[in-house]
Write a protein that holds these residues in place. Structure first.
Motif, mmCIF file in Angstrom:
data_model
loop_
_atom_site.group_PDB
_atom_site.id
_atom_site.type_symbol
_atom_site.label_atom_id
_atom_site.label_comp_id
_atom_site.label_asym_id
_atom_site.label_seq_id
_atom_site.Cartn_x
_atom_site.Cartn_y
_atom_site.Cartn_z
ATOM 1 N N PRO A 185 0.801 -1.226 0.000
ATOM 2 C CA PRO A 185 0.000 0.000 0.000
ATOM 3 C C PRO A 185 0.836 1.280 0.000
ATOM 4 N N GLU A 186 1.934 1.312 0.783
ATOM 5 C CA GLU A 186 2.742 2.528 0.851
ATOM 6 C C GLU A 186 3.376 2.862 -0.497
ATOM 7 N N TYR A 187 3.699 1.835 -1.280
ATOM 8 C CA TYR A 187 4.266 2.056 -2.614
ATOM 9 C C TYR A 187 3.227 2.733 -3.507
ATOM 10 N N ILE A 188 1.983 2.259 -3.440
ATOM 11 C CA ILE A 188 0.914 2.849 -4.251
ATOM 12 C C ILE A 188 0.680 4.299 -3.822
ATOM 13 N N ILE A 189 0.630 4.532 -2.513
ATOM 14 C CA ILE A 189 0.399 5.886 -2.001
ATOM 15 C C ILE A 189 1.492 6.834 -2.485
ATOM 16 N N LYS A 190 2.721 6.358 -2.466
ATOM 17 C CA LYS A 190 3.857 7.181 -2.915
ATOM 18 C C LYS A 190 3.673 7.612 -4.375
ATOM 19 N N LEU A 191 3.178 6.688 -5.221
ATOM 20 C CA LEU A 191 2.947 7.013 -6.629
ATOM 21 C C LEU A 191 1.774 7.980 -6.776
ATOM 22 N N ILE A 192 0.686 7.715 -6.065
ATOM 23 C CA ILE A 192 -0.521 8.536 -6.186
ATOM 24 C C ILE A 192 -0.268 9.966 -5.734
ATOM 25 N N GLN A 193 0.549 10.124 -4.687
ATOM 26 C CA GLN A 193 0.797 11.451 -4.128
ATOM 27 C C GLN A 193 1.536 12.382 -5.087
ATOM 28 N N THR A 194 2.102 11.840 -6.141
ATOM 29 C CA THR A 194 2.817 12.686 -7.102
ATOM 30 C C THR A 194 1.849 13.559 -7.908
ATOM 31 N N LYS A 195 0.572 13.137 -7.996
ATOM 32 C CA LYS A 195 -0.395 13.876 -8.823
ATOM 33 C C LYS A 195 -1.665 14.284 -8.091
ATOM 34 N N LEU A 196 -2.085 13.496 -7.102
ATOM 35 C CA LEU A 196 -3.352 13.766 -6.424
ATOM 36 C C LEU A 196 -3.109 14.350 -5.030
ATOM 37 N N ILE A 197 -4.004 15.260 -4.607
ATOM 38 C CA ILE A 197 -3.911 15.865 -3.278
ATOM 39 C C ILE A 197 -5.121 15.408 -2.464
ATOM 40 N N PHE A 198 -4.873 14.832 -1.294
ATOM 41 C CA PHE A 198 -5.948 14.303 -0.457
ATOM 42 C C PHE A 198 -5.476 14.261 0.990
ATOM 43 N N ASP A 199 -6.438 14.146 1.909
ATOM 44 C CA ASP A 199 -6.086 14.076 3.332
ATOM 45 C C ASP A 199 -5.674 12.678 3.745
ATOM 46 N N ILE A 230 -1.094 7.250 -13.555
ATOM 47 C CA ILE A 230 -0.024 7.162 -12.549
ATOM 48 C C ILE A 230 0.443 5.733 -12.324
ATOM 49 N N LEU A 231 -0.506 4.792 -12.242
ATOM 50 C CA LEU A 231 -0.191 3.440 -11.791
ATOM 51 C C LEU A 231 0.050 2.471 -12.945
ATOM 52 N N TYR A 289 -4.157 -1.452 -11.071
ATOM 53 C CA TYR A 289 -5.380 -0.657 -11.141
ATOM 54 C C TYR A 289 -6.375 -1.179 -10.105
ATOM 55 N N PRO A 290 -7.058 -0.296 -9.396
ATOM 56 C CA PRO A 290 -8.064 -0.762 -8.429
ATOM 57 C C PRO A 290 -9.330 -1.258 -9.119
ATOM 58 N N GLN A 291 -10.000 -2.209 -8.465
ATOM 59 C CA GLN A 291 -11.306 -2.639 -8.964
ATOM 60 C C GLN A 291 -12.414 -1.716 -8.458
ATOM 61 N N LYS A 292 -12.170 -1.058 -7.313
ATOM 62 C CA LYS A 292 -13.164 -0.157 -6.740
ATOM 63 C C LYS A 292 -12.484 1.108 -6.217
ATOM 64 N N ILE A 293 -13.144 2.259 -6.421
ATOM 65 C CA ILE A 293 -12.671 3.528 -5.874
ATOM 66 C C ILE A 293 -13.828 4.188 -5.138
ATOM 67 N N PHE A 294 -13.559 4.629 -3.906
ATOM 68 C CA PHE A 294 -14.570 5.293 -3.092
ATOM 69 C C PHE A 294 -14.093 6.694 -2.729
ATOM 70 N N LEU A 295 -15.029 7.626 -2.655
ATOM 71 C CA LEU A 295 -14.748 8.953 -2.119
ATOM 72 C C LEU A 295 -15.467 9.068 -0.781
ATOM 73 N N ILE A 296 -14.714 9.257 0.281
ATOM 74 C CA ILE A 296 -15.278 9.323 1.633
ATOM 75 C C ILE A 296 -15.773 10.729 1.892
ATOM 76 N N ASN A 297 -17.024 10.841 2.293
ATOM 77 C CA ASN A 297 -17.604 12.175 2.492
ATOM 78 C C ASN A 297 -17.776 12.556 3.961
ATOM 79 N N LYS A 298 -17.324 11.662 4.867
ATOM 80 C CA LYS A 298 -17.312 11.979 6.293
ATOM 81 C C LYS A 298 -15.974 11.550 6.881
ATOM 82 N N LYS A 299 -15.534 12.273 7.902
ATOM 83 C CA LYS A 299 -14.272 11.922 8.555
ATOM 84 C C LYS A 299 -14.412 10.579 9.255
#
Length: 395
Positions: free
Chosen positions: A299-313, A347-348, A353-363
């Motif tokens: 997971p940390e490898y994927i996060i490292k790649l994603i962080q090069t283009k996407l901004i998220f908390d 990026i990846l 590639y993920p099979q599912k992507i979710f956007l979390i709308n609550k903390k």
């Protein structure tokens, strides 16, 4: 630690004397029957204990339910102390503000050992330290008012401090602070970049109790975003089958009461060491995800790649019960659903590639998702994310 864990630690370490404050004294004395050796007043203590071969046992949660007692000598702690003084060019005039629990080895080194070595100053705030997990603006206001020269913080504390300073700029604090060391878990590149933009000296590092805390850390002279910096002077490191292996005079004697009896420590962390000597951490060896296509990813490898283009908390990368690779983003910025999917594909590599992507709308309260070993319970996470109250699927 809860009462059962405290009781286990006291029995496991075979200690004879406990020095504590009144609050903890009243707690500890209820844990045992027929216990007499509790010292309330140090001034009345008869100094009959010989400390010729002083060793310290620091209990760490490890990867099991029972904590492990990591054994270190004063000599080893002094080596790390001197290395950190040299790395950050600390001097007698520097003030440290102690915020993290003093039970952690790094906090002991920074708050006590560096201060005693330099004859400098550490400021303690017991009430503030108690609030370290329930933060409000007054918490960060007190940090700013202290005007320390150096701090040690977790990524979460650092991120909140940056936000506070953005809204409550203090030129006096900014002129005094020399270094804010951040560790304990991975820091987001966006957070580090925001600190750089604000001219905050935030430096990510890496360490573990088994190596007497710090192994590598960025600093003013040698700083590379996305890495944990260069090795401390006393550390040797090699990467064996992707795993970080350390050789150092600061490797623990063992987990009490057992001896280690080896000159190298296989850390269980995956990483790389580049030609310039910067260490990068990808995550724990036992956190590897085995995909349905047979590929192993971290997971940390994927996060490292994603962080090069996407901004998220925050992003959670996990497999659901059907073994689908899932990404769940918290507060992703400046992109619509279609653009997010397209950026991820750019990026990846195709095989992750993920099979599912979710956007979390609550903390999401991560504390409610933690297993006893400190890892995220993916079954609980899946259930919460699949709830329409918490997120929406875009893939």
């Amino acid at each position: 630690f809860n009462d059962d864990t405290i009781r286990y630690i006291i029995k496991n370490s075979n200690i004879d004397i406990i020095f504590t404050d009144e609050e903890n004294f009243n707690r500890f004395k209820l844990l045992f029957n027929n216990t007499e050796i509790f010292i309330k007043d140090f001034l009345n203590f008869n100094d009959s204990v010989e400390l010729l071969d002083h060793k310290r046992i620091v209990y760490t949660s490890g990867t099991t339910n029972k904590p492990k007692g990591v054994v270190h000598t004063c000599k080893q702690i002094n080596i790390v102390t001197k290395s950190l003084i040299k790395t950050f060019e600390l001097n007698q005039q520097d003030k440290y503000f102690s915020i993290l629990p003093i039970s952690t080895l790094l906090e002991q080194i920074c708050a006590n050992h560096i201060t005693l070595t330099l004859a400098s100053h550490t400021e303690f705030d017991k009430e503030l330290s108690r609030k370290v997990f329930s933060l409000d603006d007054n918490f960060f206001k007190k940090i700013i008012e202290q005007e320390p020269n150096y701090l040690c913080l977790s990524p979460s504390l650092t991120s909140n401090l940056i936000t506070y300073i953005e809204n409550n700029r203090s030129d006096s604090f900014l002129s005094q602070i020399k270094s804010i060391c951040v560790g304990g878990s991975k820091s987001s590149i966006s957070m580090i970049n925001q600190a750089i933009k604000m001219k905050l000296p935030v430096f990510e590092g890496y360490g573990l109790s088994e190596c007497c805390s710090v192994v590598a850390v960025n600093n003013k002279k040698f700083n590379k975003t996305g890495t944990c910096g260069k090795l401390l002077p006393h550390i040797e490191c090699e990467i064996i089958n992707g795993e970080i292996v350390i050789k150092s005079p600061t490797i623990m004697e063992g987990y009490y009461p057992n001896k280690l009896n080896q000159d190298k420590l296989y850390t269980g962390d995956l990483g790389s060491l580049n030609d310039e000597g910067y260490l990068t951490i990808y995550g724990r060896k036992d956190d590897v995800i085995i995909l349905s296509n047979g590929r192993n990813i971290h997971p940390e490898y994927i996060i490292k790649l994603i962080q090069t283009k996407l901004i998220f908390d925050e992003v959670y990368i996990y497999q659901d019960k059907e073994k689908n690779l899932c990404f769940a983003f918290e507060n992703i910025k400046n992109l619509n659903d279609k653009d997010i999917i397209e950026e991820i594909k750019k990026i990846l590599p195709e095989y992750i590639y993920p099979q599912k992507i979710f956007l979390i709308n609550k903390k999401i309260n991560k504390q409610n998702l933690l297993l006893p070993n400190g890892k995220i319970d993916t079954l609980k996470l899946t259930k919460q994310i699949n709830s329409g109250d918490f997120s929406n699927a875009i893939l």
